[in-house]
Design a protein around this motif. Structure first.
Motif, PDB file in Angstrom:
ATOM      1  N   ALA A 152       1.014  -1.118   0.013  1.00 19.09           N
ATOM      2  CA  ALA A 152      -0.001   0.054  -0.040  1.00 19.09           C
ATOM      3  C   ALA A 152       0.853   1.295   0.003  1.00 19.09           C
ATOM      4  O   ALA A 152       2.087   1.067   0.379  1.00 19.09           O
ATOM      5  N   TYR A 153       0.252   2.272  -0.692  1.00 13.21           N
ATOM      6  CA  TYR A 153       0.930   3.444  -0.508  1.00 13.21           C
ATOM      7  C   TYR A 153      -0.005   4.689  -0.092  1.00 13.21           C
ATOM      8  O   TYR A 153      -1.011   4.799  -0.720  1.00 13.21           O
ATOM      9  N   VAL A 154       0.480   5.454   0.944  1.00 11.28           N
ATOM     10  CA  VAL A 154      -0.550   6.595   1.482  1.00 11.28           C
ATOM     11  C   VAL A 154       0.125   7.773   1.233  1.00 11.28           C
ATOM     12  O   VAL A 154       1.176   7.993   1.625  1.00 11.28           O
ATOM     13  N   ILE A 155      -0.661   8.610   0.587  1.00 11.51           N
ATOM     14  CA  ILE A 155      -0.213   9.927   0.218  1.00 11.51           C
ATOM     15  C   ILE A 155      -1.450  10.988   0.371  1.00 11.51           C
ATOM     16  O   ILE A 155      -2.609  10.558   0.781  1.00 11.51           O
ATOM     17  N   PRO A 156      -1.174  12.416   0.332  1.00 15.92           N
ATOM     18  CA  PRO A 156      -2.322  13.380   0.476  1.00 15.92           C
ATOM     19  C   PRO A 156      -2.612  13.826  -0.931  1.00 15.92           C
ATOM     20  O   PRO A 156      -2.078  13.107  -2.038  1.00 15.92           O
ATOM     21  N   ASP A 157      -3.631  14.498  -1.274  1.00 17.52           N
ATOM     22  CA  ASP A 157      -4.048  14.689  -2.435  1.00 17.52           C
ATOM     23  C   ASP A 157      -3.053  15.692  -3.182  1.00 17.52           C
ATOM     24  O   ASP A 157      -2.106  15.311  -3.884  1.00 17.52           O
ATOM     25  N   VAL A 158      -3.181  16.918  -2.848  1.00 13.64           N
ATOM     26  CA  VAL A 158      -2.288  18.088  -3.261  1.00 13.64           C
ATOM     27  C   VAL A 158      -2.034  18.941  -2.035  1.00 13.64           C
ATOM     28  O   VAL A 158      -2.673  19.353  -1.218  1.00 13.64           O
ATOM     29  N   ALA A 198       1.757   9.034  -7.552  1.00  8.80           N
ATOM     30  CA  ALA A 198       1.312   7.655  -6.963  1.00  8.80           C
ATOM     31  C   ALA A 198       1.218   7.086  -8.607  1.00  8.80           C
ATOM     32  O   ALA A 198       1.363   5.645  -8.808  1.00  8.80           O
ATOM     33  N   SER A 199       0.351   7.818  -9.531  1.00  7.11           N
ATOM     34  CA  SER A 199      -0.053   7.300 -10.734  1.00  7.11           C
ATOM     35  C   SER A 199       1.419   6.644 -11.532  1.00  7.11           C
ATOM     36  O   SER A 199       1.153   5.799 -12.263  1.00  7.11           O
ATOM     37  N   ARG A 200       2.543   7.602 -11.190  1.00  6.91           N
ATOM     38  CA  ARG A 200       3.672   7.136 -12.099  1.00  6.91           C
ATOM     39  C   ARG A 200       4.397   5.807 -11.258  1.00  6.91           C
ATOM     40  O   ARG A 200       4.986   4.920 -11.813  1.00  6.91           O
ATOM     41  N   VAL A 201       4.348   5.826  -9.988  1.00  7.57           N
ATOM     42  CA  VAL A 201       5.102   4.808  -9.186  1.00  7.57           C
ATOM     43  C   VAL A 201       4.790   3.678  -8.695  1.00  7.57           C
ATOM     44  O   VAL A 201       5.178   2.670  -8.321  1.00  7.57           O
ATOM     45  N   ALA A 202       3.130   3.629  -8.616  1.00  8.45           N
ATOM     46  CA  ALA A 202       2.799   2.564  -7.887  1.00  8.45           C
ATOM     47  C   ALA A 202       1.883   1.496  -8.959  1.00  8.45           C
ATOM     48  O   ALA A 202       0.636   1.206  -8.839  1.00  8.45           O
ATOM     49  N   ILE A 203       2.558   1.301 -10.038  1.00  7.73           N
ATOM     50  CA  ILE A 203       2.072   0.553 -10.979  1.00  7.73           C
ATOM     51  C   ILE A 203       1.944  -0.981 -10.797  1.00  7.73           C
ATOM     52  O   ILE A 203       2.839  -1.248  -9.747  1.00  7.73           O
ATOM     53  N   PRO A 204       1.131  -1.654 -11.387  1.00  7.63           N
ATOM     54  CA  PRO A 204       0.758  -3.214 -11.057  1.00  7.63           C
ATOM     55  C   PRO A 204       2.169  -3.755 -10.946  1.00  7.63           C
ATOM     56  O   PRO A 204       1.989  -4.740  -9.965  1.00  7.63           O
ATOM     57  N   ARG A 205       3.053  -3.663 -11.879  1.00  9.23           N
ATOM     58  CA  ARG A 205       4.177  -4.715 -11.703  1.00  9.23           C
ATOM     59  C   ARG A 205       5.184  -4.607 -10.504  1.00  9.23           C
ATOM     60  O   ARG A 205       5.883  -5.389 -10.115  1.00  9.23           O
ATOM     61  N   ARG A 206       4.782  -3.343  -9.715  1.00 12.15           N
ATOM     62  CA  ARG A 206       5.354  -3.229  -8.519  1.00 12.15           C
ATOM     63  C   ARG A 206       4.452  -3.828  -7.632  1.00 12.15           C
ATOM     64  O   ARG A 206       3.192  -4.387  -8.055  1.00 12.15           O
ATOM     65  N   THR A 207       4.537  -4.089  -6.025  1.00 16.02           N
ATOM     66  CA  THR A 207       3.747  -4.896  -5.354  1.00 16.02           C
ATOM     67  C   THR A 207       2.644  -4.168  -4.681  1.00 16.02           C
ATOM     68  O   THR A 207       1.591  -4.850  -4.117  1.00 16.02           O
ATOM     69  N   VAL A 208       2.611  -2.903  -5.029  1.00 13.37           N
ATOM     70  CA  VAL A 208       1.446  -2.127  -4.278  1.00 13.37           C
ATOM     71  C   VAL A 208       0.097  -2.267  -5.039  1.00 13.37           C
ATOM     72  O   VAL A 208      -0.054  -2.477  -6.345  1.00 13.37           O
ATOM     73  N   ARG A 209      -0.814  -2.915  -4.318  1.00  8.51           N
ATOM     74  CA  ARG A 209      -2.004  -3.180  -4.544  1.00  8.51           C
ATOM     75  C   ARG A 209      -2.950  -1.858  -4.400  1.00  8.51           C
ATOM     76  O   ARG A 209      -4.010  -1.762  -5.221  1.00  8.51           O
ATOM     77  N   THR A 210      -3.012  -0.970  -3.382  1.00  8.64           N
ATOM     78  CA  THR A 210      -3.890   0.167  -3.127  1.00  8.64           C
ATOM     79  C   THR A 210      -3.195   1.274  -2.834  1.00  8.64           C
ATOM     80  O   THR A 210      -2.072   1.313  -1.909  1.00  8.64           O
ATOM     81  N   VAL A 211      -3.315   2.382  -3.661  1.00 10.19           N
ATOM     82  CA  VAL A 211      -2.921   3.700  -3.186  1.00 10.19           C
ATOM     83  C   VAL A 211      -4.088   4.538  -2.317  1.00 10.19           C
ATOM     84  O   VAL A 211      -5.236   4.568  -2.762  1.00 10.19           O
ATOM     85  N   PHE A 212      -3.858   4.947  -1.147  1.00 10.03           N
ATOM     86  CA  PHE A 212      -4.772   5.536  -0.240  1.00 10.03           C
ATOM     87  C   PHE A 212      -4.388   7.029  -0.261  1.00 10.03           C
ATOM     88  O   PHE A 212      -3.356   7.310  -0.109  1.00 10.03           O
ATOM     89  N   VAL A 213      -5.587   7.726  -0.548  1.00  2.00           N
ATOM     90  CA  VAL A 213      -5.317   9.273  -0.523  1.00  2.00           C
ATOM     91  C   VAL A 213      -6.153  10.117   0.543  1.00  2.00           C
ATOM     92  O   VAL A 213      -7.250   9.889   0.737  1.00  2.00           O
ATOM     93  N   ALA A 214      -5.139  10.885   1.279  1.00  2.00           N
ATOM     94  CA  ALA A 214      -5.951  11.688   2.102  1.00  2.00           C
ATOM     95  C   ALA A 214      -6.655  12.801   1.557  1.00  2.00           C
ATOM     96  O   ALA A 214      -5.777  13.881   0.846  1.00  2.00           O
TER      97      ALA A 214
END
Ligand code: AMP
Length: 542
Positions: A125-131, A141-157
């Motif tokens: 998982a990867y947790v970020i704010p919006d802006v 997040a759209s660039r770094v958390a692509i499916p071939r990496r392990t991240v399944r969910t990006v959570f946005v504050a």
């Protein structure tokens, strides 16, 4: 302990347990204790939001339930990259309760760093704010958390925007069921090293060792229910999180006020409004505050103490703290790997102005050694600081080769810092042997930056050193052997930004040279390069 981490040998662990340093209390339990003890008192102020201890605890529980509902389970890792806001604390404690290990990424990190953290930790998982502060973390997040990496969910504050596949944390929350039992001697979270050999190493901190650190630091700093702590540096920094920082303040029933930016424009009104009593700064920020004091008539009279650490504090600035900010100066020295050192209330003025004080714990073991021979140097002489103790790690995560160099066989961490001890036993940081530039508290690995430079077309060789800077203390200077196609400093800035390298790593100055100096042994002579650039700067200053 988590595979890839080095536990303390049992004989040490037993000693720390028996002495009551390591308690069987996982960090996720603390907000429950705090809620019982401090109830409806305000725990956290974040923008317009004010959370009581009870509310904080409830939100953490609901967040834990919600994150579990999104598939996070004990043993997972999550990269957490948040600015200073209550969601950071809520998410972290929720993850602690679930037995999920946060990996703290700094708000200034970009693609290269975040990908490295995701890949080395195997985060799901990867947790970020919006802006925040004009930067859109969802794009990152759209660039770094692509499916071939392990991240399944990006959570946005905040708002997920056009990224329908991301999950907004404002929609996450339910009653938790079946929270796991957490072993307090397990890894609670990962801090990041200053990175001497490239990108940051992961520093595994256990519940027990960190709870001990924050308790001891809070006791040393005499925190209580009247403490109002202003979090100015990112909370992902050990220094702001638990030295004693936000967690130490909450543990004593005080109030943590979270600042989105360290600028005096933002912080002074907060100090005035919330009657802030304490904060932790790096010298650069302290300098900006002192300068702003010239024109600002904000009421800072509530400030009792300002801690300054993470980089060398020069005497000229140290002397201005009390007259300009109207509070006590407390110098702090330490490292995310563990060992912390503090000047105490009541120490003589000479120690306050010129030293970084004494170790936090009587269980800290220090050696000051000749780095070549590993022999202790006589008291008063300068040597490399080695440290071992109840909150100093025994190894970085999954880094056996680096650990073999960074730790001694008997478990001392070779800090790479050069210090000397005064007659009273106070530490004075005199320099360092590790190849890191301390850019106002941001640590830049010379090796890492050299690697990026050598990847540039037209650059044949590069050496990166620190150059003195009045404001930041140190800046980065790159000596480069290049052919005609080498990029200018300005071109580097735009191309590195496009590549997703954090801004603070971009060289402040590029010097084109025909050859790099070598020592008698044929090694790159960085001492000479540092002297060359310092001399050139002096010349330019006239
Ligand atoms: P970090 O792990 O980012 O906190 O960085 C730790 C490093 O920061 C130490 O090993 C020192 O090199 C440097 N550092 C921390 N505090 C001080 C200080 N008061 N004076 C000089 N350098 C410091």
């Amino acid at each position: 302990m988590l595979a890839g981490c080095t536990p303390w040998p049992e004989e040490f662990a037993r000693r720390y347990r028996e002495a009551g340093l390591w308690l069987d209390v996982p960090l996720g339990e603390l907000p429950r204790q705090w809620a019982r003890e401090y109830g409806t008192a305000t725990a956290v102020v974040s923008g317009q939001e004010r959370l009581s201890y009870v509310e904080l605890d409830e939100k953490i529980d609901r967040m834990a339930g919600g994150l579990a509902g999104h598939g996070l389970v004990r043993g997972d890792r999550a990269v957490v990259q948040m600015t200073n806001e209550s969601t950071f604390l809520i998410v972290c404690f929720a993850l602690f309760r679930l037995g999920v290990t946060p990996v703290f990424s700094l708000p200034a990190h970009r693609d290269v760093e975040v990908i490295h953290l995701i890949e080395t930790s195997g985060a799901v998982a990867y947790v970020i704010p919006d802006v925040r502060l004009g930067y859109d973390y969802r794009l990152l997040a759209s660039r770094v958390a692509i499916p071939r990496r392990t991240v399944r969910t990006v959570f946005v504050a905040g708002d997920v925007g056009e990224y329908a596949e991301f999950v907004s944390l404002s929609t996450v929350g339910e009653e938790p069921t079946g929270l796991p039992e957490i072993d307090a001697e397990e890894v609670a979270f990962f801090l990041l090293s200053g990175g001497t050999t490239g990108l940051p190493k992961l520093i595994p901190r256990t519940h027990a060792d960190y709870f001990y650190q924050l308790r001891s630091a809070a006791r040393l700093c005499e925190l209580d229910r009247d403490t109002v702590y202003l979090a100015v540096l990112p909370m992902e920094f050990n220094y702001c999180l638990g030295c004693p920082g936000v967690l130490g303040t909450l543990h004593h029933g005080g109030r943590a006020v979270l600042a989105l930016s360290p600028s005096p424009d933002g912080c002074f009104p907060l100090i005035e409004r919330e009657r802030v009593t304490m904060s932790s700064l790096v010298p650069t920020i302290a300098h900006a505050w002192v300068e702003a004091r010239e024109w600002s008539d904000a009421d800072l009279s509530s400030l009792e103490v300002v801690q300054i650490g993470s980089a060398k504090l020069h005497e000229s600035l140290a002397r201005k703290i009390t007259p300009m900010l109207g509070c006590r100066l407390q110098q702090v020295f330490g490292m995310s790997e563990g060992l912390m050192s503090y000047v105490r209330r009541g120490d003589p003025e000479d120690a306050v102005l010129h030293t970084q004080g004494q170790p936090l714990s009587e269980f800290d073991e220090l050696r000051v050694v000749d780095p070549e021979t590993g022999e202790d140097v006589p008291r008063g002489e300068c040597g490399e600081l080695w440290a071992r103790g109840p909150y100093t790690i025994r190894g970085y995560y999954n880094a056996p080769e680096h650990n073999a160099v960074a730790f001694t066989e008997d478990g001392f961490y070779r800090s790479g810092d050069l210090i000397r001890q005064t007659e009273r036993g106070d530490m004075v940081v005199a320099g360092r042997i590790k190849d890191v530039i301390n850019r106002g508290g941001d640590k830049v690995s010379a090796t890492e930056v050299e690697g990026y430079l050598q990847g540039e077309e037209g650059i044949r060789q590069a050496a990166v050193v620190a150059m003195p800077d009045e404001v930041l203390g140190e800046k980065t200077c790159a000596f480069v052997i290049a052919d005609g196609k080498a990029p200018t400093g300005l071109q580097l800035r735009s191309s590195w930004r496009a590549k997703g390298i954090a801004d603070f790593k971009i060289p402040d100055r590029v010097e084109l040279v025909d050859a790099l100096p070598l020592t008698g042994l044929g090694k790159l002579d960085k001492t000479r390069l540092r002297a060359d650039i310092a001399a050139k700067l002096r010349e330019e200053a006239g």
